[in-house]
Design a protein around this motif. Sequence first.
Motif, PDB file in Angstrom:
ATOM      1  N   MET A   1       0.846  -1.187   0.000  1.00  0.00           N
ATOM      2  CA  MET A   1       0.000   0.000   0.000  1.00  0.00           C
ATOM      3  C   MET A   1       0.887   1.244   0.000  1.00  0.00           C
ATOM      4  SD  MET A   1      -2.932   1.580   0.137  1.00  0.00           S
ATOM      5  CE  MET A   1      -4.118   0.271   0.467  1.00  0.00           C
TER       6      MET A   1
ATOM      7  N   LEU B   1      -8.185  -0.075   0.425  1.00  0.00           N
ATOM      8  CA  LEU B   1      -7.790  -1.280  -0.303  1.00  0.00           C
ATOM      9  C   LEU B   1      -8.675  -1.498  -1.533  1.00  0.00           C
ATOM     10  CD1 LEU B   1      -7.087  -3.534   2.776  1.00  0.00           C
ATOM     11  CD2 LEU B   1      -5.430  -3.071   0.956  1.00  0.00           C
TER      12      LEU B   1
ATOM     13  N   ASP C   1      -0.784  -4.588   3.432  1.00  0.00           N
ATOM     14  CA  ASP C   1      -1.069  -3.411   4.251  1.00  0.00           C
ATOM     15  C   ASP C   1      -1.057  -3.821   5.714  1.00  0.00           C
ATOM     16  OD1 ASP C   1      -1.535  -0.755   4.742  1.00  0.00           O
ATOM     17  OD2 ASP C   1      -3.605  -0.742   4.025  1.00  0.00           O
TER      18      ASP C   1
ATOM     19  N   ASN D   1      -5.770  -9.153  -0.773  1.00  0.00           N
ATOM     20  CA  ASN D   1      -5.195  -8.361   0.306  1.00  0.00           C
ATOM     21  C   ASN D   1      -4.545  -9.265   1.347  1.00  0.00           C
ATOM     22  OD1 ASN D   1      -6.412  -6.012  -0.832  1.00  0.00           O
ATOM     23  ND2 ASN D   1      -8.332  -6.515   0.215  1.00  0.00           N
TER      24      ASN D   1
ATOM     25  N   ALA E   1       3.917  -0.480   5.288  1.00  0.00           N
ATOM     26  CA  ALA E   1       3.456  -1.551   4.394  1.00  0.00           C
ATOM     27  C   ALA E   1       4.592  -2.042   3.502  1.00  0.00           C
ATOM     28  CB  ALA E   1       2.286  -1.061   3.543  1.00  0.00           C
TER      29      ALA E   1
ATOM     30  N   VAL F   1      -3.160  -8.581   5.009  1.00  0.00           N
ATOM     31  CA  VAL F   1      -3.075  -7.540   6.028  1.00  0.00           C
ATOM     32  C   VAL F   1      -2.754  -8.147   7.386  1.00  0.00           C
ATOM     33  CG1 VAL F   1      -4.654  -6.044   4.765  1.00  0.00           C
ATOM     34  CG2 VAL F   1      -5.559  -7.560   6.520  1.00  0.00           C
TER      35      VAL F   1
END
Length: 232
Positions: free
Chosen positions: A122, A206, A197, A223, A137, A225
């Motif tokens: 990110m 996102l 992220d 994603n 990130a 995370v």
Amino acid sequence: MILATLFNTCLRNARAWAGEDCLLCGAEPGPELLCPACIGELPALPESCPRCALPSPAAAVCGSCLNRPPHFDATLALWRYEFPCDRLVQALKYRDRLALAGFFARALASRPLPEVDLIVPMPLHPKRLAERGFNQALEIARGLARCLGTPIEPRAVLRVKHTPPQTALPHEERAKNVRGAFLCKLDLSGASVAVVDDVMTSGATLNELARALKRAGATRVENLVIARTVHR
């Protein structure tokens, strides 16, 4: 076998710097920054929607994602964003505990992850990057790329719109706040992309990044995370 060897190499390298006390309880940590007991007590997510990582019975796609599918295709979150996971994320982000980026990367690498062509962190807007001095990130993504042997493109996407922090805005205004915030400079035709992220709250940022990646030709965006905010 290759991925397992890479992960074990990352873990062995971690032992060289992980000699301080556990960041959470002060006990002897072992091979990581946290002792095994504290790692085991980090708040696990309940059964969650595979697309947005919010709680969902039997880990089925939730009604929100069925009714209004996001631009990203899947989300893996390690923990809930609450004590003590929130303190660890904040220590990396605001107190420059950069060693935590490696810990988070190895935690991600220990999970069953999708095979992707590219890892994209990110991005921060240049003004925010200048204020903080680093992109948390990106630091996590670098460690993950080393562990997995997956290419990383830290400059693939530019954050071209300087926006107020999402946490300062009501939930319904967050998507509008980040609309048009990203510009992807690569041709991603046919590529599968993992976006890294630290925290996923509403998912609006996102989602907007995934929109930019899909416009650049990406066929799948997932994603990865560290923590997911779960409203109760």
